[in-house]
Design a protein around this motif. Structure first.
Motif, PDB file in Angstrom:
ATOM      1  N   ALA A  51       0.838  -1.207   0.000  1.00  0.00           N
ATOM      2  CA  ALA A  51       0.000   0.000   0.000  1.00  0.00           C
ATOM      3  C   ALA A  51       0.871   1.254   0.000  1.00  0.00           C
ATOM      4  O   ALA A  51       0.569   2.237  -0.693  1.00  0.00           O
ATOM      5  CB  ALA A  51      -0.922  -0.011   1.210  1.00  0.00           C
ATOM      6  N   ALA A  52       1.952   1.225   0.773  1.00  0.00           N
ATOM      7  CA  ALA A  52       2.854   2.379   0.836  1.00  0.00           C
ATOM      8  C   ALA A  52       3.520   2.635  -0.508  1.00  0.00           C
ATOM      9  O   ALA A  52       3.705   3.800  -0.912  1.00  0.00           O
ATOM     10  CB  ALA A  52       3.916   2.164   1.917  1.00  0.00           C
ATOM     11  N   ILE A 105       2.711  16.207   5.034  1.00  0.00           N
ATOM     12  CA  ILE A 105       3.121  15.459   3.835  1.00  0.00           C
ATOM     13  C   ILE A 105       1.979  14.587   3.347  1.00  0.00           C
ATOM     14  O   ILE A 105       1.677  14.528   2.152  1.00  0.00           O
ATOM     15  CB  ILE A 105       4.363  14.594   4.113  1.00  0.00           C
ATOM     16  CG1 ILE A 105       5.497  15.436   4.693  1.00  0.00           C
ATOM     17  CG2 ILE A 105       4.820  13.911   2.832  1.00  0.00           C
ATOM     18  CD1 ILE A 105       6.722  14.632   5.094  1.00  0.00           C
ATOM     19  N   LYS A 106       1.323  13.906   4.278  1.00  0.00           N
ATOM     20  CA  LYS A 106       0.204  13.040   3.900  1.00  0.00           C
ATOM     21  C   LYS A 106      -0.932  13.845   3.267  1.00  0.00           C
ATOM     22  O   LYS A 106      -1.526  13.416   2.275  1.00  0.00           O
ATOM     23  CB  LYS A 106      -0.306  12.273   5.126  1.00  0.00           C
ATOM     24  CG  LYS A 106       0.677  11.231   5.644  1.00  0.00           C
ATOM     25  CD  LYS A 106       0.051  10.308   6.678  1.00  0.00           C
ATOM     26  CE  LYS A 106      -0.218  10.994   7.982  1.00  0.00           C
ATOM     27  NZ  LYS A 106      -0.705  10.037   9.014  1.00  0.00           N
ATOM     28  N   PHE A 163       4.225   5.376   4.296  1.00  0.00           N
ATOM     29  CA  PHE A 163       4.079   4.232   5.187  1.00  0.00           C
ATOM     30  C   PHE A 163       2.999   4.513   6.236  1.00  0.00           C
ATOM     31  O   PHE A 163       2.205   3.633   6.611  1.00  0.00           O
ATOM     32  CB  PHE A 163       5.417   3.934   5.862  1.00  0.00           C
ATOM     33  CG  PHE A 163       5.632   2.489   6.185  1.00  0.00           C
ATOM     34  CD1 PHE A 163       4.593   1.571   6.154  1.00  0.00           C
ATOM     35  CD2 PHE A 163       6.891   2.027   6.539  1.00  0.00           C
ATOM     36  CE1 PHE A 163       4.798   0.229   6.444  1.00  0.00           C
ATOM     37  CE2 PHE A 163       7.113   0.691   6.831  1.00  0.00           C
ATOM     38  CZ  PHE A 163       6.056  -0.206   6.788  1.00  0.00           C
ATOM     39  N   SER A 164       2.959   5.766   6.682  1.00  0.00           N
ATOM     40  CA  SER A 164       1.984   6.159   7.692  1.00  0.00           C
ATOM     41  C   SER A 164       0.560   6.158   7.135  1.00  0.00           C
ATOM     42  O   SER A 164      -0.389   5.833   7.843  1.00  0.00           O
ATOM     43  CB  SER A 164       2.329   7.546   8.244  1.00  0.00           C
ATOM     44  OG  SER A 164       1.418   7.930   9.260  1.00  0.00           O
ATOM     45  N   LEU A 202       2.450   1.021  12.220  1.00  0.00           N
ATOM     46  CA  LEU A 202       3.776   0.544  11.836  1.00  0.00           C
ATOM     47  C   LEU A 202       4.756   1.694  11.638  1.00  0.00           C
ATOM     48  O   LEU A 202       5.932   1.591  11.998  1.00  0.00           O
ATOM     49  CB  LEU A 202       3.688  -0.304  10.571  1.00  0.00           C
ATOM     50  CG  LEU A 202       3.153  -1.724  10.731  1.00  0.00           C
ATOM     51  CD1 LEU A 202       3.021  -2.398   9.364  1.00  0.00           C
ATOM     52  CD2 LEU A 202       4.073  -2.536  11.640  1.00  0.00           C
ATOM     53  N   ALA A 203       4.277   2.798  11.034  1.00  0.00           N
ATOM     54  CA  ALA A 203       5.150   3.959  10.819  1.00  0.00           C
ATOM     55  C   ALA A 203       5.618   4.525  12.150  1.00  0.00           C
ATOM     56  O   ALA A 203       6.796   4.869  12.321  1.00  0.00           O
ATOM     57  CB  ALA A 203       4.415   5.023  10.017  1.00  0.00           C
ATOM     58  N   SER A 204       4.707   4.598  13.113  1.00  0.00           N
ATOM     59  CA  SER A 204       5.072   5.106  14.435  1.00  0.00           C
ATOM     60  C   SER A 204       6.034   4.152  15.130  1.00  0.00           C
ATOM     61  O   SER A 204       7.011   4.578  15.760  1.00  0.00           O
ATOM     62  CB  SER A 204       3.807   5.289  15.280  1.00  0.00           C
ATOM     63  OG  SER A 204       4.136   5.734  16.579  1.00  0.00           O
ATOM     64  N   ALA A 205       5.774   2.847  14.996  1.00  0.00           N
ATOM     65  CA  ALA A 205       6.659   1.852  15.612  1.00  0.00           C
ATOM     66  C   ALA A 205       8.056   1.930  15.005  1.00  0.00           C
ATOM     67  O   ALA A 205       9.069   1.811  15.723  1.00  0.00           O
ATOM     68  CB  ALA A 205       6.074   0.457  15.425  1.00  0.00           C
TER      69      ALA A 205
END
Length: 354
Positions: free
Chosen positions: A205-206, A263-264, A232-233, A239-242
């Motif tokens: 997806a990213a 950015i998003k 990624f976020s 996952l991005a935060s991790a």
């Protein structure tokens, strides 16, 4: 001004050590704020409209009064449409993603220095892609390339190659978010309690969001790794935060996370192809306001070419005369020739002023 954070893994450095990215031409020459981009495009459009209006008037007084010139926003819309066609061409030729991403960057950079009213995006797109195959070490012969594109001959590609390279400032190396994303993908596989299926879905997806980001101005404003983490976020905020916390374990809240929302928002807002009907209308008007000096066969084009030939002939004659005088004086490579060449250069400058 650029959105660079000290926590960004690709741009952080100590006073005594510079990262590879900070030493790149992309970092030094192709970073702007949104406001700078808007001003650059507005001024470029304004100057182009003025020059083209003058060209119309010189050819036929009063002829520019009924022409609806393109705005900077309309130019950007047309460029965006053809940027979106590059992946289709790359799929046809089976070029790798490195070629596709590089061609997109070349085309977007080109139109920070040039106007669509001088150079149509279709032709620039073909040249940018061909140039990208060479600079990324995936070359294809010019004849084979042109043969697989309808209504295209080798000269359509080659005629603009030096102009494109010159507009890029010969900065051919490009740093891409999809490579930074691949590094993050390798990192997150070491996170505890993360299933490979979940990670794979998030990564795929990213990748899609990274490709969408190429339609936006993100690469001019943010670093490749910032864009990659934002994508990624979008795919998996958890996952991005991790990843960010694992990358900076001593920081309770990694500062890089603070910039992700902007950015998003940019990617989600600008990362879609433009409306085809709206662009078709822009392209129709472009046919009426294209610079006549760039249209072979027009009076303005003929006059421009005649003037270029006249100046070239005069320059050749002056050089030949300077060389003849130097030979007669027995000093073909010495100070006298240098003096004559300097005098000839001054004459060139005087002619240009006229």
């Amino acid at each position: 001004m650029t959105a660079v954070t000290s926590a960004d893994p690709q741009t952080s450095s100590t006073p005594t050590q510079q990262s590879l990215y900070e030493g790149s031409t992309q970092y030094r020459h192709w970073r702007f704020s949104p406001e700078q981009l808007a001003r650059m495009r507005f001024r470029l459009n304004e100057d182009a409209v003025s020059a083209i209006r003058n060209a119309f008037e010189a050819d036929s007084p009063g002829s520019s009064s009924g022409i609806s010139f393109l705005t900077s926003e309309e130019e950007h819309l047309l460029v965006k449409l053809y940027v979106g066609k590059i992946p289709q061409l790359c799929g046809h030729f089976r070029f790798p993603e490195e070629v596709e991403a590089t061609a997109v960057s070349y085309m977007k950079r080109f139109y920070l220095k040039n106007t669509v009213m001088d150079w149509h995006p279709k032709n620039v797109m073909l040249t940018a892609l061909f140039l990208a195959t060479k600079t990324t070490n995936h070359p294809i012969s010019l004849e084979s390339y042109a043969a697989h594109i309808p209504r295209t001959v080798p000269s359509d590609v080659l005629d603009l190659e030096f102009l494109v390279a010159q507009s890029l400032g010969f900065d051919f190396a490009v740093w891409h978010p999809h490579k930074a994303l691949w590094g993050m993908w390798l990192d997150v596989q070491n996170l505890p309690d993360a299933s490979i299926e979940e990670l794979s879905r998030a990564y795929e997806a990213a990748v899609g969001h990274v490709r969408s980001a190429r339609l936006s101005d993100a690469e001019f404003i943010y670093t490749p790794s910032q864009i990659a983490l934002a994508c990624f976020s979008i795919a998996s905020p958890m996952l991005a935060s991790a990843w960010a916390h694992a990358k900076f374990p001593s920081t309770p809240h990694p500062p890089v996370l603070d910039i992700l929302d902007s950015i998003k928002a940019l990617i989600l807002r600008e990362g879609s192809p433009p409306d085809v009907e709206a662009v078709r209308e822009v392209d129709r008007r472009l046919r009426l306001c294209k610079n006549p000096e760039k249209i072979p066969g027009s009076n303005a084009y003929v006059k421009k070419q005649q003037e270029k030939e006249r100046r070239a002939d005069e320059k050749r004659l002056r050089k030949a005369e300077a060389a003849r005088i130097a030979m007669e004086e027995g000093d073909p490579f010495g100070s006298e020739l240098a003096k004559k060449a300097a005098a000839a250069a001054e004459l060139d400058d005087d002619d240009d002023d006229d």
